[in-house]
Motif scaffolding. Structure first.
Motif, short mmCIF file in Angstrom:
data_model
loop_
_atom_site.label_atom_id
_atom_site.label_comp_id
_atom_site.label_asym_id
_atom_site.label_seq_id
_atom_site.Cartn_x
_atom_site.Cartn_y
_atom_site.Cartn_z
N ALA A 157 -42.40 31.52 28.91
CA ALA A 157 -42.57 30.75 30.14
C ALA A 157 -43.27 31.61 31.17
CB ALA A 157 -41.22 30.27 30.68
N ALA A 158 -44.06 30.94 32.03
CA ALA A 158 -44.71 31.61 33.16
C ALA A 158 -43.93 31.31 34.42
CB ALA A 158 -46.16 31.13 33.29
N TRP A 159 -43.70 32.35 35.21
CA TRP A 159 -43.01 32.21 36.49
C TRP A 159 -44.01 32.47 37.62
CZ3 TRP A 159 -38.15 35.64 35.11
CH2 TRP A 159 -37.33 34.92 34.23
N PRO A 160 -43.71 32.03 38.83
CA PRO A 160 -44.65 32.25 39.94
C PRO A 160 -44.98 33.73 40.11
CG PRO A 160 -42.94 30.70 40.60
CD PRO A 160 -42.53 31.25 39.26
N ALA A 161 -46.21 33.99 40.53
CA ALA A 161 -46.64 35.37 40.75
C ALA A 161 -45.81 36.03 41.85
CB ALA A 161 -48.12 35.39 41.15
N HIS A 162 -45.55 37.32 41.65
CA HIS A 162 -44.92 38.17 42.67
C HIS A 162 -43.46 37.85 42.96
CE1 HIS A 162 -49.01 39.47 43.30
NE2 HIS A 162 -49.36 38.25 43.68
N VAL A 163 -42.80 37.06 42.10
CA VAL A 163 -41.36 36.83 42.36
C VAL A 163 -40.53 38.05 41.99
CG1 VAL A 163 -41.52 34.34 42.13
CG2 VAL A 163 -40.95 35.71 40.12
N ALA A 164 -41.11 38.99 41.23
CA ALA A 164 -40.47 40.28 40.92
C ALA A 164 -39.09 40.11 40.29
CB ALA A 164 -40.39 41.14 42.17
N PRO A 165 -39.01 39.64 39.04
CA PRO A 165 -37.70 39.50 38.41
C PRO A 165 -37.05 40.86 38.17
CG PRO A 165 -39.46 39.13 36.80
CD PRO A 165 -40.12 39.24 38.14
N LEU A 166 -35.84 41.04 38.69
CA LEU A 166 -35.15 42.32 38.57
C LEU A 166 -33.94 42.29 37.66
CD1 LEU A 166 -35.20 44.19 41.99
CD2 LEU A 166 -36.83 44.21 40.11
N GLN A 167 -33.53 41.12 37.19
CA GLN A 167 -32.43 41.08 36.22
C GLN A 167 -32.40 39.73 35.54
OE1 GLN A 167 -28.46 41.91 37.69
NE2 GLN A 167 -27.58 41.95 35.65
N LEU A 168 -31.98 39.73 34.28
CA LEU A 168 -31.62 38.53 33.54
C LEU A 168 -30.15 38.62 33.19
CD1 LEU A 168 -34.53 38.11 30.93
CD2 LEU A 168 -34.18 36.79 33.03
N LEU A 169 -29.48 37.48 33.19
CA LEU A 169 -28.07 37.44 32.83
C LEU A 169 -27.79 36.13 32.11
CD1 LEU A 169 -25.20 38.72 33.10
CD2 LEU A 169 -24.93 37.34 35.17
N SER A 170 -27.21 36.23 30.92
CA SER A 170 -26.80 35.05 30.18
C SER A 170 -25.31 34.83 30.42
CB SER A 170 -27.06 35.24 28.69
OG SER A 170 -26.57 34.15 27.95
N ALA A 171 -24.97 33.64 30.90
CA ALA A 171 -23.57 33.35 31.14
C ALA A 171 -22.78 33.45 29.84
CB ALA A 171 -23.41 31.95 31.73
N PRO A 172 -21.62 34.10 29.83
CA PRO A 172 -20.83 34.22 28.59
C PRO A 172 -20.40 32.87 28.07
CG PRO A 172 -19.55 34.91 30.50
CD PRO A 172 -20.95 34.71 30.99
N GLN A 173 -20.31 32.75 26.75
CA GLN A 173 -19.94 31.48 26.14
C GLN A 173 -18.53 31.04 26.53
OE1 GLN A 173 -20.76 32.15 21.92
NE2 GLN A 173 -22.73 31.12 22.14
N ALA A 174 -17.69 32.00 26.91
CA ALA A 174 -16.33 31.66 27.33
C ALA A 174 -16.32 30.89 28.64
CB ALA A 174 -15.49 32.93 27.46
N LEU A 175 -17.41 31.00 29.41
CA LEU A 175 -17.51 30.26 30.66
C LEU A 175 -18.06 28.87 30.35
CD1 LEU A 175 -17.28 30.40 33.77
CD2 LEU A 175 -19.66 31.14 33.83
N THR A 176 -17.24 27.87 30.46
CA THR A 176 -17.62 26.52 30.03
C THR A 176 -17.79 25.53 31.17
OG1 THR A 176 -15.29 25.96 29.67
CG2 THR A 176 -16.52 26.82 27.78
N THR A 177 -17.37 25.88 32.37
CA THR A 177 -17.50 24.98 33.51
C THR A 177 -18.11 25.72 34.68
OG1 THR A 177 -15.27 25.51 34.31
CG2 THR A 177 -15.50 23.64 32.78
N GLY A 178 -18.59 24.94 35.65
CA GLY A 178 -19.17 25.53 36.85
C GLY A 178 -20.69 25.57 36.78
N PRO A 179 -21.35 25.92 37.89
CA PRO A 179 -22.81 25.87 37.97
C PRO A 179 -23.53 26.95 37.20
CG PRO A 179 -21.89 26.77 39.99
CD PRO A 179 -20.73 26.32 39.16
#
Length: 405
Positions: free
Chosen positions: A301-323
């Protein structure tokens, strides 16, 4: 004391630092902390947990190690040996003894922070990855040494996969492989040799003490991988993801930042190719007529220029509710209009992110008397599903929690 001696002391001693002032205006309460004005999911709120008044200087990562206990990587600044590993106790009031304490100091541009499958915490300094048990005192054990510390991208991001592999970033020396002579050679020498740069490496551990077994390049052509994580498909397939901080153009909309799915042995194009706003690989400036972009793996995927991504995080599978459940989260640090926010995409049954982007935490533009320009640098989720954020420039820790009734 004599006036002359006082004058000499004034010249020799550094000026007193100004008293730290809160950058956010309090607005009610959130999870027991002063509430602050940010756009968050419905039914949730943002609370200011800690800031420069607690001694924070340049926090970049945080990790929940126990209830009400967070470990924080504080770089200090970009100079060597100014970093610290801190512990924050969120059940203590500001100013209370032990609320923020220094676990280790003199660290060389620390950045990566990850909990290993062996229960120890792994810290990535510029030239070393080391680990320690979670306890009252650090018991440092170096596990990967001799990593390159030179160039524009010395920071080491860390991320463990579900099967116990450790992903490590070795960023490029330069922005676009341009030497002192302003030439851009092909092949780029940074991608050659026994330890290529602009690459993501994988460390494998085993044995009784989870000792290092191997450390090898996984994928190359990745300028600076400050976002690394993994997701799992319903059938158990593990997918590896990288957020690319792309080449620095002065153009407002070029080149795109990237989300890449990492494959063993693949090249992702740096410095020869970049992504345009539609996600198409095109020759980078300086490599027109020489780059063969079709030979490199295209971005997911392409993201907007210069947004400077500083971390990725995958929500744990144990977390089943919430945003935050079932999503891939990304920290966009960039100061331009499209940056300074925490975003997410839903994961499909194959563990791939897609669909419409969700701005989980946004509205971080500067507003006098309300908030500074947001500078999110790192995030983590605790066992209760709350999102914790560190801001490096604003020296703050923020929690996103369910709103009080």
């Amino acid at each position: 004391m004599r006036p002359l001696l006082l004058a000499l002391l004034a010249l020799l001693l550094p000026p007193a630092a100004p008293a730290a002032q809160p950058l956010y205006a309090a607005k009610g309460r959130c999870d027991g902390h002063p509430g602050i004005a940010l756009k968050v999911p419905d039914g949730w709120c943002a609370g200011l947990v800690a800031d420069a008044r607690d001694g924070l200087r340049m926090p970049r990562r945080l990790l929940a190690v126990a209830p009400h206990r967070f470990w924080i990587i504080d770089m200090g600044n970009w100079e060597p040996r100014r970093g610290r590993l801190l512990e924050l106790r969120t059940d203590l009031a500001r100013g209370e003894a032990g609320r923020v304490r220094v676990l280790a100091s003199g660290l060389d541009r620390p950045h990566g922070l990850a909990l290993g499958p062996d229960g120890r915490v792994y810290i990535g300094e510029a030239g070393t990855v080391w680990r320690t048990p979670v306890g009252e005192a650090v018991q440092r054990q170096d596990v990967i040494t001799g990593l390159p510390t030179s160039g524009a991208h010395p920071l080491k991001e860390l991320a463990f996969t579900p099967d116990g592999r450790l992903l490590v970033n070795l960023g490029s020396v330069t922005d676009a492989c341009r030497g002192d002579d302003q030439q851009q050679p092909q092949p780029c020498p940074e991608l050659t040799g026994p330890q290529p740069r602009a690459a993501v490496y994988v460390a494998r551990f085993g044995g009784a003490d989870f000792a290092l077994q191997s450390f090898q390049p996984l994928a190359t052509g990745l300028r600076n991988s400050l976002g690394l994580t993994s997701t799992s498909a319903r059938d158990g397939t593990v997918r590896l993801w990288q957020a690319e901080n792309s080449v620095d153009y002065t153009d407002a909309a070029l080149p795109a930042e990237e989300l890449n799915e990492l494959q063993d042995g693949a090249s992702y194009g740096w410095p020869y190719c970049v992504s345009d706003a539609r996600g198409k690989a095109v020759p980078a400036r300086g490599y027109e007529g020489r780059a063969r972009c079709a030979t490199h793996t295209a971005a997911h995927a392409a993201w907007p220029a210069h947004v400077a991504p500083l971390q990725l995080l995958s929500a744990p599978q144990a977390l089943t509710t919430g945003p935050f459940a079932g999503r891939l989260l990304a920290v966009w640090h960039g100061y331009r209009t499209g940056g300074h926010r925490v975003v997410a995409w839903r994961l499909d049954e194959h563990g791939r992110p897609g669909g419409a982007r969700e701005d989980l935490v946004s509205g971080w533009h500067a507003q006098v008397g309300v908030r500074p320009l947001g500078t999110p640098a790192g995030i983590t989720l605790d066992a209760e599903g709350r999102l914790w954020i560190v801001e490096d420039r604003n020296r703050s820790v923020i929690v996103i929690a369910p709103s009080p009734p």
